[in-house]
Design a protein around this motif. Structure first.
Motif, PDB file in Angstrom:
ATOM      1  N   UNK A  39       1.072  85.203 -30.823  1.00  0.00           N
ATOM      2  CA  UNK A  39       1.839  84.017 -30.461  1.00  0.00           C
ATOM      3  C   UNK A  39       1.063  83.146 -29.477  1.00  0.00           C
ATOM      4  N   UNK A  40       1.093  81.845 -29.711  1.00  0.00           N
ATOM      5  CA  UNK A  40       0.513  80.900 -28.751  1.00  0.00           C
ATOM      6  C   UNK A  40       1.610  80.065 -28.091  1.00  0.00           C
ATOM      7  N   UNK A  41       2.873  80.381 -28.397  1.00  0.00           N
ATOM      8  CA  UNK A  41       3.957  79.706 -27.711  1.00  0.00           C
ATOM      9  C   UNK A  41       5.133  79.378 -28.613  1.00  0.00           C
ATOM     10  N   UNK A  42       6.268  79.150 -27.967  1.00  0.00           N
ATOM     11  CA  UNK A  42       7.469  78.664 -28.645  1.00  0.00           C
ATOM     12  C   UNK A  42       7.774  77.301 -28.043  1.00  0.00           C
ATOM     13  N   UNK A  43       7.915  76.308 -28.903  1.00  0.00           N
ATOM     14  CA  UNK A  43       8.015  74.926 -28.434  1.00  0.00           C
ATOM     15  C   UNK A  43       9.351  74.318 -28.844  1.00  0.00           C
ATOM     16  N   UNK A  44      10.023  73.724 -27.863  1.00  0.00           N
ATOM     17  CA  UNK A  44      11.250  72.965 -28.088  1.00  0.00           C
ATOM     18  C   UNK A  44      11.075  71.606 -27.410  1.00  0.00           C
ATOM     19  N   UNK A  45      11.703  70.607 -27.946  1.00  0.00           N
ATOM     20  CA  UNK A  45      11.602  69.244 -27.417  1.00  0.00           C
ATOM     21  C   UNK A  45      10.205  68.646 -27.617  1.00  0.00           C
ATOM     22  N   UNK A  46       9.161  69.349 -27.128  1.00  0.00           N
ATOM     23  CA  UNK A  46       7.800  68.834 -27.249  1.00  0.00           C
ATOM     24  C   UNK A  46       6.845  69.966 -27.592  1.00  0.00           C
ATOM     25  N   UNK A  49       3.749  63.541 -39.477  1.00  0.00           N
ATOM     26  CA  UNK A  49       3.114  63.595 -38.163  1.00  0.00           C
ATOM     27  C   UNK A  49       1.696  64.179 -38.254  1.00  0.00           C
ATOM     28  N   UNK A  50       1.543  65.255 -39.019  1.00  0.00           N
ATOM     29  CA  UNK A  50       0.229  65.876 -39.115  1.00  0.00           C
ATOM     30  C   UNK A  50      -0.747  65.023 -39.919  1.00  0.00           C
ATOM     31  N   UNK A  51      -0.239  64.265 -40.883  1.00  0.00           N
ATOM     32  CA  UNK A  51      -1.118  63.348 -41.607  1.00  0.00           C
ATOM     33  C   UNK A  51      -1.777  62.347 -40.661  1.00  0.00           C
ATOM     34  N   UNK A  52      -1.034  61.918 -39.653  1.00  0.00           N
ATOM     35  CA  UNK A  52      -1.579  60.934 -38.719  1.00  0.00           C
ATOM     36  C   UNK A  52      -2.523  61.554 -37.693  1.00  0.00           C
ATOM     37  N   UNK A  53      -2.485  62.878 -37.546  1.00  0.00           N
ATOM     38  CA  UNK A  53      -3.278  63.550 -36.514  1.00  0.00           C
ATOM     39  C   UNK A  53      -4.443  64.372 -37.056  1.00  0.00           C
ATOM     40  N   UNK A  54      -4.384  64.769 -38.317  1.00  0.00           N
ATOM     41  CA  UNK A  54      -5.411  65.655 -38.864  1.00  0.00           C
ATOM     42  C   UNK A  54      -6.749  64.940 -38.988  1.00  0.00           C
ATOM     43  N   UNK A  55      -7.856  65.654 -38.761  1.00  0.00           N
ATOM     44  CA  UNK A  55      -9.177  65.067 -38.985  1.00  0.00           C
ATOM     45  C   UNK A  55      -9.323  64.578 -40.424  1.00  0.00           C
ATOM     46  N   UNK A  56     -10.239  63.647 -40.636  1.00  0.00           N
ATOM     47  CA  UNK A  56     -10.359  62.994 -41.941  1.00  0.00           C
ATOM     48  C   UNK A  56     -10.785  63.962 -43.046  1.00  0.00           C
ATOM     49  N   UNK A  57     -11.391  65.095 -42.691  1.00  0.00           N
ATOM     50  CA  UNK A  57     -11.826  66.028 -43.729  1.00  0.00           C
ATOM     51  C   UNK A  57     -10.754  67.054 -44.090  1.00  0.00           C
ATOM     52  N   UNK A  58      -9.515  66.834 -43.625  1.00  0.00           N
ATOM     53  CA  UNK A  58      -8.396  67.701 -43.992  1.00  0.00           C
ATOM     54  C   UNK A  58      -7.300  66.887 -44.660  1.00  0.00           C
ATOM     55  N   UNK A  59      -6.536  67.554 -45.516  1.00  0.00           N
ATOM     56  CA  UNK A  59      -5.386  66.949 -46.182  1.00  0.00           C
ATOM     57  C   UNK A  59      -4.123  67.695 -45.747  1.00  0.00           C
ATOM     58  N   UNK A 115       2.762  70.744 -27.742  1.00  0.00           N
ATOM     59  CA  UNK A 115       1.416  70.292 -27.411  1.00  0.00           C
ATOM     60  C   UNK A 115       0.471  71.472 -27.530  1.00  0.00           C
ATOM     61  N   UNK A 116      -0.447  71.388 -28.510  1.00  0.00           N
ATOM     62  CA  UNK A 116      -1.439  72.445 -28.722  1.00  0.00           C
ATOM     63  C   UNK A 116      -2.794  71.795 -28.996  1.00  0.00           C
ATOM     64  N   UNK A 117      -3.850  72.573 -28.809  1.00  0.00           N
ATOM     65  CA  UNK A 117      -5.202  72.051 -29.038  1.00  0.00           C
ATOM     66  C   UNK A 117      -5.793  72.519 -30.363  1.00  0.00           C
ATOM     67  N   UNK A 118      -5.145  73.499 -31.008  1.00  0.00           N
ATOM     68  CA  UNK A 118      -5.672  74.035 -32.266  1.00  0.00           C
ATOM     69  C   UNK A 118      -4.516  74.150 -33.268  1.00  0.00           C
ATOM     70  N   UNK A 119      -4.783  73.925 -34.549  1.00  0.00           N
ATOM     71  CA  UNK A 119      -6.092  73.787 -35.197  1.00  0.00           C
ATOM     72  C   UNK A 119      -6.799  72.454 -34.928  1.00  0.00           C
ATOM     73  N   UNK A 120      -6.071  71.490 -34.368  1.00  0.00           N
ATOM     74  CA  UNK A 120      -6.620  70.244 -33.858  1.00  0.00           C
ATOM     75  C   UNK A 120      -5.612  69.731 -32.848  1.00  0.00           C
ATOM     76  N   UNK A 121      -5.999  68.803 -31.980  1.00  0.00           N
ATOM     77  CA  UNK A 121      -5.062  68.365 -30.946  1.00  0.00           C
ATOM     78  C   UNK A 121      -3.769  67.779 -31.527  1.00  0.00           C
ATOM     79  N   UNK A 122      -2.643  68.319 -31.064  1.00  0.00           N
ATOM     80  CA  UNK A 122      -1.323  67.911 -31.541  1.00  0.00           C
ATOM     81  C   UNK A 122      -0.409  67.744 -30.341  1.00  0.00           C
ATOM     82  N   UNK A 123       0.297  66.621 -30.295  1.00  0.00           N
ATOM     83  CA  UNK A 123       1.309  66.376 -29.260  1.00  0.00           C
ATOM     84  C   UNK A 123       2.496  65.739 -29.959  1.00  0.00           C
TER      85      UNK A 123
END
Length: 200
Positions: A169-176, A62-72, A178-186
């Protein structure tokens, strides 16, 4: 006349005075896969559960599909924190400029943007206490801890607070998630569940 059996020679590596170092992980022969170095001690990984395997694969892909091109995005790869600490997070997001050599065995901690640990029965204290403290001290900006709660994944997300040098802590997530950092993730976290039946 019977012959007494010879005592077996220990096969475990005997630590030197002061403990093992990060460089020793590359030199010691016959270490089990995914051996980590924590405070100069070798940590061997127990067999993993189906949940652990699925969670690691889920975040890697999932993160491979969302990470900016300059990250691995890399799974199960050690990072250098200091001479006595070379942990292996389950998944990391790392700057692409440090991914240089197919033969390299580690990345510098300062190049890591996000470290993810999926908690196992034998890693609870390391993943909740020891490792996040070390990751924070190394300046890794984001840490996610994935727990298995009654058949579902719960992601505890943390961000480094620059004034204290500790994670907040920026949150505990279950089911879904959605965060904006370190890059947008949903993310639909239900994708970690087994397709049928329970986790074994």
């Amino acid at each position: 006349m019977s012959v007494a059996p010879k005592a077996s020679t220990p096969t475990w590596p005997i630590p030197p005075e002061g403990g093992w170092t990060a460089d020793d992980l590359d030199r010691l022969p016959n270490l089990p896969p995914h051996t980590e170095l924590i405070d100069g001690s070798l940590v061997f990984v127990s067999p993993q559960t189906l949940f652990h395997s699925r969670a690691v694969s889920f975040f890697e892909w999932q993160l491979q599909s969302l990470a900016p091109v300059d990250y691995e995005v890399v799974r199960e790869f050690t990072i250098d924190i200091d001479r006595q600490n070379r942990p292996e997070p389950d998944v990391i997001v790392v700057r692409g400029d440090v991914v240089e050599d197919p033969e390299q065995t580690r990345y510098p901690a300062e190049a890591v943007l996000l470290a993810i640990e999926v908690v196992s029965a034998d890693s609870v204290s390391r993943d909740r206490e020891t490792k996040p403290l070390k990751y924070a001290r190394a300046g890794i900006p984001h840490y996610w801890r994935v727990e298995h709660e009654k058949g579902i994944a719960a992601v505890h997300a943390f961000e480094l607070e620059p004034t204290t040098g500790a994670y907040t802590s920026v949150g505990i997530f279950r089911e879904r998630m959605k965060v904006s950092a370190p890059f947008p993730v949903d993310l639909d976290l239900t994708g970690i569940r087994p397709r049928r039946g329970g986790d074994r």
